[in-house]
Design a protein around this motif. Structure first.
Motif, PDB file in Angstrom:
ATOM      1  N   VAL A 189     -10.391   9.163  -9.719  1.00 43.32           N
ATOM      2  CA  VAL A 189      -9.161   9.041  -9.791  1.00 43.32           C
ATOM      3  C   VAL A 189      -8.114   9.782 -10.513  1.00 43.32           C
ATOM      4  O   VAL A 189      -7.643  11.090  -9.526  1.00 43.32           O
ATOM      5  CB  VAL A 189      -8.948   7.687 -10.316  1.00 43.32           C
ATOM      6  N   TYR A 239      -2.289   1.352  -3.986  1.00 42.18           N
ATOM      7  CA  TYR A 239      -2.575   0.418  -5.408  1.00 42.18           C
ATOM      8  C   TYR A 239      -2.896  -0.823  -4.638  1.00 42.18           C
ATOM      9  O   TYR A 239      -2.596  -1.144  -3.940  1.00 42.18           O
ATOM     10  CB  TYR A 239      -1.142   0.008  -6.049  1.00 42.18           C
ATOM     11  N   ARG A 240      -4.030  -1.451  -5.388  1.00 42.01           N
ATOM     12  CA  ARG A 240      -5.114  -2.977  -4.365  1.00 42.01           C
ATOM     13  C   ARG A 240      -4.330  -3.990  -5.596  1.00 42.01           C
ATOM     14  O   ARG A 240      -5.100  -3.593  -6.611  1.00 42.01           O
ATOM     15  CB  ARG A 240      -5.680  -2.296  -3.795  1.00 42.01           C
ATOM     16  N   GLU A 287     -15.843   6.676 -12.470  1.00 46.21           N
ATOM     17  CA  GLU A 287     -15.186   6.362 -11.543  1.00 46.21           C
ATOM     18  C   GLU A 287     -13.301   6.829 -12.092  1.00 46.21           C
ATOM     19  O   GLU A 287     -13.204   7.183 -10.973  1.00 46.21           O
ATOM     20  CB  GLU A 287     -15.003   4.780 -12.048  1.00 46.21           C
ATOM     21  N   GLU A 294      -5.188  -2.291  -9.070  1.00 45.76           N
ATOM     22  CA  GLU A 294      -6.015  -0.931  -9.229  1.00 45.76           C
ATOM     23  C   GLU A 294      -6.112  -0.181  -8.733  1.00 45.76           C
ATOM     24  O   GLU A 294      -5.095  -0.148  -7.312  1.00 45.76           O
ATOM     25  CB  GLU A 294      -7.561  -1.601  -9.417  1.00 45.76           C
ATOM     26  N   GLN A 295      -5.505   1.232  -8.837  1.00 44.54           N
ATOM     27  CA  GLN A 295      -5.929   2.452  -7.590  1.00 44.54           C
ATOM     28  C   GLN A 295      -7.326   2.173  -7.122  1.00 44.54           C
ATOM     29  O   GLN A 295      -8.316   2.279  -7.670  1.00 44.54           O
ATOM     30  CB  GLN A 295      -5.936   3.770  -8.662  1.00 44.54           C
ATOM     31  N   GLU A 296      -7.123   2.567  -5.841  1.00 41.50           N
ATOM     32  CA  GLU A 296      -8.203   2.532  -5.268  1.00 41.50           C
ATOM     33  C   GLU A 296      -8.284   3.884  -4.253  1.00 41.50           C
ATOM     34  O   GLU A 296      -6.764   4.399  -3.724  1.00 41.50           O
ATOM     35  CB  GLU A 296      -8.513   1.046  -3.936  1.00 41.50           C
ATOM     36  N   VAL A 350      -9.307   5.659  -0.764  1.00 44.19           N
ATOM     37  CA  VAL A 350      -9.718   5.293   0.357  1.00 44.19           C
ATOM     38  C   VAL A 350      -9.951   6.659   1.668  1.00 44.19           C
ATOM     39  O   VAL A 350      -8.794   8.032   0.874  1.00 44.19           O
ATOM     40  CB  VAL A 350      -9.007   4.295   1.040  1.00 44.19           C
ATOM     41  N   ARG A 369       1.222  -1.351  -0.005  1.00 47.34           N
ATOM     42  CA  ARG A 369       0.091   0.295  -0.085  1.00 47.34           C
ATOM     43  C   ARG A 369       1.089   1.179  -0.269  1.00 47.34           C
ATOM     44  O   ARG A 369       2.153   1.007   1.168  1.00 47.34           O
ATOM     45  CB  ARG A 369      -0.975   0.342   1.138  1.00 47.34           C
TER      46      ARG A 369
END
Length: 505
Positions: free
Chosen positions: A428, A243-244, A424, A220-222, A224, A3
């Motif tokens: 981002v 990154y996840r 989405e 994927e970019q997430e 949070v 992360r």
């Protein structure tokens, strides 16, 4: 992938929130639900209507459980897994939205306007009012809920041998999350119904490889929300990009949903062609999620890309098997996987009625007929797919309100899916720009992950840290090699236009 995160300053966060408001306006995202829709949802939550009440079975004795992100409350699916003498039994309960939505009424019209739930960093815009999607219709533990209950028997290799689908009353026993599930399965402490998720999931993944299906494990970019030191949400909300890579348990859970979608599609097609176990009239109807085969030369192009990235792809190894062998944590592998997503573009919805089966019935990435039927709280088409499946299972015609919507449903879903994709990607882009706003001129380590053949000198790079994927312009029309690791300089970060741009250092 570890992360990696970046945090917004106060000024950047204000810019981020302003840009998110602009994005909502551009996409035509509604602020809330009209009063008549909310009133109708409240009444439905108090008094749901069970279609075919006489055919609804009491399945509250099945100890179902849900697996979702820990904060999710709009729970579409619950499952129970068990062994049989020569295989397994999958029982999969899907929220029965038709028990709450009257066709043609205000709640139904609003769902057709929204099409999908939209997700933003500062909140979601749900398909249905929360009193339903996060309350009366959600398969939350401890309450009796109407559901469409699938029972799918598998042999020892994980292939379906028998299917049953019917309306039922169900009661979930536990709300589980992916990390907890993974820990229990890895530690060997999971009870059998949960432990079997790993067994069945692995078998279904092998069946996917055998039929040539593709599941891309691309980090994927997430977005949070950062928690405060005491564990609560930070005051005002501060966002991070990470990154996840999905956990194995997420893939196994997805295989159960995929299995159900494939089974539903086969039911519809069998009824449509008169080969099913129902009336056999060939007058069936359905809606499929389809993806044409990759155009000529697409796989050959990927072979050239693999060679450029120094990825060994023997000619006797299929594309599907190669994908399974790659490690998304390695930069060259991640770049190749990113390129592979080009083969998944072009998916859509295809409806048919009166036994007229369409020319294309398969989804190329699934390598089989497939439909969306497992997320009716968040996606409009799934409510219709459930009704079509229930009708096909017993060989009868679907309800008239389903047939009346079939012709326009693919176009409506296409429009809604495009809007969800724009939301989405827009979120981002905005978060990237807001978090980098004050770092223009700084240097970062990056990898080239996409090359535009039609636009030399404009590529896409993925930063090692922070978690940013953005355009890079060489300025001289020279194409940077795919997979190249290099230092880049941030030249632009504008939350107002959601633009981030780099140049070679």
């Amino acid at each position: 992938m570890p992360r990696r995160q970046i945090r917004a300053t106060g000024a950047a966060e204000a810019a981020l929130r302003a840009a998110l408001r602009t994005l909502r306006t551009e996409l035509g995202v509604p602020d809330g639900f009209p009063p008549d829709v909310l009133a109708e949802a409240e009444r439905a939550a108090r008094e749901p209507t069970l279609p075919d009440r006489g055919a609804t079975v009491d399945a509250t004795d099945i100890p179902l459980f849900t697996i979702d992100p820990p904060t999710s409350t709009d729970l579409d699916q619950a499952m129970h897994l068990s062994r049989r003498p020569h295989g397994y039994r999958v029982r999969y309960a899907i929220a029965d939205v038709a028990a709450f939505v009257v066709p043609g009424a205000a709640l139904d019209a609003e769902a057709h306007r929204r099409v999908t739930t939209l997700y933003f960093p500062d909140g979601k815009t749900p398909l249905h009012p929360p009193v339903l999607s996060e309350g009366a219709a959600s398969l939350l533990p401890g309450g009796t809920r109407p559901a469409v209950l699938w029972t799918i028997d598998l042999d020892a290799d994980g292939s379906p041998t028998a299917t049953d689908v019917r309306r039922a009353l169900v009661r979930s026993r536990a709300k589980l999350d992916y990390e907890g599930v993974q820990q229990q399965i890895d530690a060997g402490t999971a009870e059998e119904p949960l432990a079997l998720l790993g067994d069945i999931g692995l078998l279904r993944e092998q069946r996917e490889v055998d039929r040539g299906g593709i599941s891309l494990d691309v980090p994927e970019q997430e977005i949070v929300e950062r928690a405060a030191p005491d564990g609560t949400r930070a005051h005002g909300g501060t966002y991070e990009l990470v990154y996840r890579a999905p956990l194995p348990a997420e893939g196994w859970n997805a295989q159960i949903s995929l299995l159900t979608g494939m089974t539903a599609a086969e039911l519809m097609l069998a009824h449509g062609t008169g080969t099913g176990t129902g009336s056999g009239t060939g007058s069936g109807s359905g809606i499929l999620r389809t993806l044409p085969a990759a155009p000529d030369g697409a796989v050959a192009r990927l072979r050239r890309t693999a060679h450029a990235l120094r990825i060994d792809w023997p000619h006797h190894v299929s594309y599907a098997r190669l994908i399974r062998s790659l490690d998304p944590h390695r930069p060259h592998h991640a770049a190749f996987l990113q390129e592979c997503t080009t083969l998944l573009r072009g998916a859509g919805y295809t409806s048919f009625r009166d036994g007229t089966v369409p020319d294309i019935t398969t989804h190329a990435a699934v390598a089989a007929p497939y439909t969306h039927c497992t997320a009716p709280l968040r996606r409009l088409v799934d409510r219709y797919a459930s009704e079509l499946s229930l009708a096909a299972a017993v060989g009868t015609a679907p309800p008239e309100w389903v047939l009346a919507a079939l012709d326009e449903l693919p176009a409506r879903m296409a429009e809604g899916t495009r809007r969800a994709g724009r939301a989405e990607r827009g979120c981002v882009d905005i978060v990237e720009a807001a978090l980098l706003k004050d770092r223009v001129g700084e240097l970062f380590d990056a990898t080239v992950v996409d090359v535009q053949e039609r636009e030399p000198g404009v590529e896409t790079v993925q930063l090692e840290t922070p978690a940013v994927v953005a355009r890079i312009e060489s300025g001289n029309g020279t194409t940077l090699p795919l997979g190249e690791r290099l230092r880049v300089r941030l030249t632009r970060a504008d939350p107002g236009t959601a633009k981030v741009l780099f140049a070679p250092a």
